[in-house]
Design a protein around this motif. Structure first.
Motif, mmCIF file in Angstrom:
data_model
loop_
_atom_site.group_PDB
_atom_site.id
_atom_site.type_symbol
_atom_site.label_atom_id
_atom_site.label_comp_id
_atom_site.label_asym_id
_atom_site.label_seq_id
_atom_site.Cartn_x
_atom_site.Cartn_y
_atom_site.Cartn_z
ATOM 1 N N GLY A 1 6.951 16.048 -14.619
ATOM 2 C CA GLY A 1 7.093 17.234 -14.094
ATOM 3 C C GLY A 1 8.006 17.429 -12.963
ATOM 4 N N ALA A 2 8.164 18.437 -12.178
ATOM 5 C CA ALA A 2 9.076 18.681 -11.163
ATOM 6 C C ALA A 2 8.573 18.296 -9.677
ATOM 7 N N PHE A 3 7.205 18.958 -9.538
ATOM 8 C CA PHE A 3 6.945 18.858 -8.024
ATOM 9 C C PHE A 3 5.946 17.811 -8.009
ATOM 10 N N PRO A 4 5.935 17.009 -6.676
ATOM 11 C CA PRO A 4 7.115 16.952 -5.677
ATOM 12 C C PRO A 4 8.100 15.821 -6.501
ATOM 13 N N SER A 5 9.129 15.922 -5.859
ATOM 14 C CA SER A 5 10.355 15.012 -6.205
ATOM 15 C C SER A 5 10.228 13.548 -5.953
ATOM 16 N N GLY A 6 9.910 12.671 -6.959
ATOM 17 C CA GLY A 6 9.300 11.437 -6.889
ATOM 18 C C GLY A 6 10.636 10.461 -5.967
ATOM 19 N N HIS A 7 11.739 10.799 -6.234
ATOM 20 C CA HIS A 7 12.876 10.266 -5.772
ATOM 21 C C HIS A 7 13.085 10.441 -4.357
ATOM 22 N N THR A 8 12.806 11.842 -4.079
ATOM 23 C CA THR A 8 12.788 12.073 -2.661
ATOM 24 C C THR A 8 11.577 11.410 -1.698
ATOM 25 N N ALA A 9 10.515 11.578 -2.289
ATOM 26 C CA ALA A 9 9.251 10.969 -1.631
ATOM 27 C C ALA A 9 9.314 9.435 -1.606
ATOM 28 N N GLY A 10 9.913 8.830 -2.679
ATOM 29 C CA GLY A 10 9.942 7.246 -2.593
ATOM 30 C C GLY A 10 11.098 6.904 -1.630
ATOM 31 N N ILE A 11 12.177 7.507 -1.585
ATOM 32 C CA ILE A 11 13.242 7.060 -0.646
ATOM 33 C C ILE A 11 12.694 7.595 1.053
ATOM 34 N N ALA B 1 0.914 -1.050 -0.014
ATOM 35 C CA ALA B 1 0.049 -0.020 0.100
ATOM 36 C C ALA B 1 0.831 1.211 -0.044
ATOM 37 N N ALA B 2 1.824 1.196 0.813
ATOM 38 C CA ALA B 2 2.865 2.346 0.814
ATOM 39 C C ALA B 2 3.525 2.642 -0.672
ATOM 40 N N VAL B 3 3.907 1.744 -1.349
ATOM 41 C CA VAL B 3 4.411 1.719 -2.672
ATOM 42 C C VAL B 3 3.407 2.308 -3.593
ATOM 43 N N ALA B 4 2.345 1.694 -3.457
ATOM 44 C CA ALA B 4 1.214 2.056 -4.506
ATOM 45 C C ALA B 4 0.633 3.506 -4.190
ATOM 46 N N LEU B 5 0.714 3.756 -3.207
ATOM 47 C CA LEU B 5 0.104 5.005 -2.654
ATOM 48 C C LEU B 5 1.211 6.336 -3.053
ATOM 49 N N THR B 6 2.250 5.888 -2.712
ATOM 50 C CA THR B 6 3.485 7.114 -3.050
ATOM 51 C C THR B 6 3.402 7.341 -4.543
ATOM 52 N N SER B 7 3.355 5.996 -5.192
ATOM 53 C CA SER B 7 3.696 6.310 -6.806
ATOM 54 C C SER B 7 2.235 7.062 -7.253
ATOM 55 N N LEU B 8 1.331 6.792 -6.976
ATOM 56 C CA LEU B 8 -0.016 7.161 -7.395
ATOM 57 C C LEU B 8 -0.026 8.788 -6.865
ATOM 58 N N LEU B 9 0.242 9.337 -5.692
ATOM 59 C CA LEU B 9 0.273 10.526 -5.322
ATOM 60 C C LEU B 9 1.329 11.478 -5.979
ATOM 61 N N VAL B 10 2.606 10.921 -6.250
ATOM 62 C CA VAL B 10 3.552 11.680 -6.942
ATOM 63 C C VAL B 10 2.957 11.742 -8.462
ATOM 64 N N TYR B 11 2.811 10.623 -8.849
ATOM 65 C CA TYR B 11 1.952 10.912 -10.401
ATOM 66 C C TYR B 11 1.036 12.006 -10.323
ATOM 67 N N LEU B 12 -0.094 12.058 -9.683
ATOM 68 C CA LEU B 12 -1.042 13.018 -9.718
ATOM 69 C C LEU B 12 -0.763 14.346 -9.671
ATOM 70 N N PHE B 13 0.007 14.541 -8.545
ATOM 71 C CA PHE B 13 0.815 15.899 -8.026
ATOM 72 C C PHE B 13 1.473 16.398 -9.391
ATOM 73 N N LYS B 14 2.353 15.664 -9.811
ATOM 74 C CA LYS B 14 2.989 15.944 -11.074
ATOM 75 C C LYS B 14 2.309 16.379 -12.116
ATOM 76 N N SER B 15 1.198 15.561 -12.425
ATOM 77 C CA SER B 15 0.493 16.160 -13.481
ATOM 78 C C SER B 15 -0.283 17.152 -13.198
ATOM 79 N N PHE B 16 -0.872 17.592 -12.097
ATOM 80 C CA PHE B 16 -2.039 18.550 -11.677
ATOM 81 C C PHE B 16 -0.925 19.802 -11.601
ATOM 82 N N THR B 17 0.270 19.839 -10.931
ATOM 83 C CA THR B 17 0.866 21.038 -10.775
ATOM 84 C C THR B 17 1.796 21.364 -12.180
ATOM 85 N N ALA B 18 2.286 20.339 -13.080
ATOM 86 C CA ALA B 18 2.946 20.550 -14.249
ATOM 87 C C ALA B 18 4.063 21.510 -13.986
#
Length: 484
Positions: free
Chosen positions: A362-372, A331-348
């Motif tokens: 997109g740039a915001f938020p950093s997927g690397h930082t959120a994932g690690i 759930a943590a992996v799936a939720l993080t991936s989904l949220l990063v994708y949605l925010f990157k797409s929304f903020t652009a």
């Protein structure tokens, strides 16, 4: 061992660089071997040899590999010797000459259990005797192997990289950016203050704190809140009824901060000067010397590698019957991936135009930082849960280091703004807090490591090494600066 001997060794290795790999292996081996590690200044020798390796541009990965192998073998032989000498460590020469070291090692092992093999690797006075004591006290060899390998993988960079960087710096002409030392000092001070504040705040929300007890009494006054409190309380016998107040508070607080930060980033220009200043400073810091280490960190934080790590961890937990922990990891992996994708797409938000081939997303938020952040903090939560409340900060401190290194690597290569990294950190902490709070109701038994976890770590390490090896040349091209 005198300093003259060390100087002579350095001079000889300078003229016979083909022996450097063997010297790294032998020093790490001797430094980890029972009793021998007390007699030789292993840290000083490893630093000197690593500096020589940096001066002649010996591949860092090769130095780390030889150091880790030497440390693993040294601890392994010490463990085997402990098995042979069980019950008579204080009566066999030369062990009999160091009764205080043996006593400290036994006390440390009894206090921290198998984790002492990992902690002891980094604690000078007891480092050479912990594996010996572990063997004498009949620690299962499979469990020892798990701790031995994982601690050696962390020990090698901690002891090798500083010397290697010093040697590389001596062999090159490095000009640090403006205000380098004040920026580093202020950044380190800020990290320490933030960490101490969060740690102190978390301690104030523990089971025995006044705030926790007051809130528990308030929750009992209403049927709905009481059911909610009981639903998410731990069912472990030792912590029966303990509500995950620290985790839930962390989740709510970081969610609020993330939303505020997102509004500042997307709806105002207040943070743009900070982004521009950080981008300029890191672009001036960019040096060929630092590129390999930073590339290693940024590739290790790739979403694919973290997803594979989460999948393997989930399989290992499910294999042991820890289905709740396994499902929450997924759930943590799936939720993080989904949220990063949605925010990157929304903020652009566009990335900095500082590299040759900027990534398409997109740039915001950093997927690397959120994932690690999610990965390291979730592991830290699982590990710290088995430690005493007031010693858990050590676990969180150790697992915070990869987060900082990956975040810095994204800024160093200019593929993220500073605000992207902060956003990724806040999002990752929020996800971690919610996942850990949700898992609390399934937290019934001790999560102990075993052979399946070791197999998962080995499989993930092999995949990560193969992926980094395959992507290295392409990544060097991808992160080439647009201007010198």
């Amino acid at each position: 061992m005198s300093s003259d001997w060390l100087v002579s060794l350095s001079a000889w290795l300078t003229n016979h660089s083909e022996w450097l790999a063997i010297a790294v292996f032998a020093t790490a081996f001797a430094e980890s071997l029972a009793i021998a590690g007390i007699l030789i200044p292993g840290v000083a020798i490893i630093f000197a040899i690593s500096a020589l390796a940096g001066q002649i541009a010996m591949p860092l990965a090769e130095v780390l590999l030889w150091a880790a192998l030497g440390a693993i073998l040294g601890d392994g032989i010490s463990f085997a010797l402990g098995r042979l000498c069980q019950g008579k460590l204080d009566r066999i020469w030369p062990l009999s000459r160091y009764p205080k070291a043996i006593y400290k090692g036994e006390y440390f092992f009894h206090r921290y259990g198998g984790v002492s093999v990992v902690i002891g690797r980094f604690v000078g006075p007891i480092r050479p005797v912990i594996p010996l004591v572990a063997g004498a006290l009949m620690m299962p060899w499979r469990r020892f192997l798990l701790f031995n390998v994982t601690s050696a993988v962390g020990w090698a960079p901690a002891y090798v990289i500083p010397g290697y960087l010093v040697g590389s710096a001596l062999a090159s002409d490095i000009r640090p950016p403006a205000h380098f030392y004040p920026v580093i000092a202020i950044s380190m001070g800020a990290l320490i203050v933030i960490y101490l504040t969060v740690f102190r705040f978390q301690l104030g929300l523990g089971y025995s704190s006044r705030l926790y007890q007051w809130l528990a009494r308030k929750m009992e006054q209403y049927d709905a809140t009481h059911r909610f409190w009981r639903l998410y309380s731990s069912e472990r016998p030792a912590q029966a009824g303990e509500f995950p107040l620290p985790s839930l508070t962390l989740a709510i607080t970081t969610t609020a901060l993330f939303l505020i930060w997102s509004q500042l980033v997307t709806g105002t220009t207040l943070l743009q000067p900070l982004d521009n200043a950080a981008a300029t400073w890191f672009s001036q810091l960019r040096q060929p010397l630092f590129d390999p280490a930073m590339l290693l960190f940024t590739l290790a934080g790739k979403p694919l590698i973290l997803i594979i790590a989460g999948a393997l961890l989930s399989l290992a937990l499910a294999f042991r019957g820890y289905y709740g922990a396994a499902l929450h990891t997924v759930a943590a992996v799936a939720l993080t991936s989904l949220l990063v994708y949605l925010f990157k797409s929304f903020t652009a938000i566009s990335r900095p135009d500082l590299v040759l081939i900027p990534p398409a997303s997109g740039a915001f938020p950093s997927g690397h930082t959120a994932g690690i952040t999610v990965f390291c903090m979730l592991i830290a939560n699982f590990v710290a849960r088995e430690a005493r409340h007031r010693t858990r900060w050590r676990t969180y401190l150790v697992f915070s280091l990869p987060i900082v290194l990956v975040a810095i690597s994204r800024l160093y290569f200019g593929v993220h703004w500073f605000t992207d990294v902060i956003g990724g950190l806040l999002l990752g902490l929020a996800v971690t807090g919610y996942i850990r709070a949700s898992y609390s109701r399934y937290d019934r038994v001790l999560l102990s490591p075993d052979l399946s976890l070791l197999a998962a770590i080995i499989a993930w390490g092999a995949f990560t090494a193969a992926y980094i090896w395959n992507q290295w040349s392409y990544a060097l091209t991808l992160y080439t600066p647009t201007s010198p």
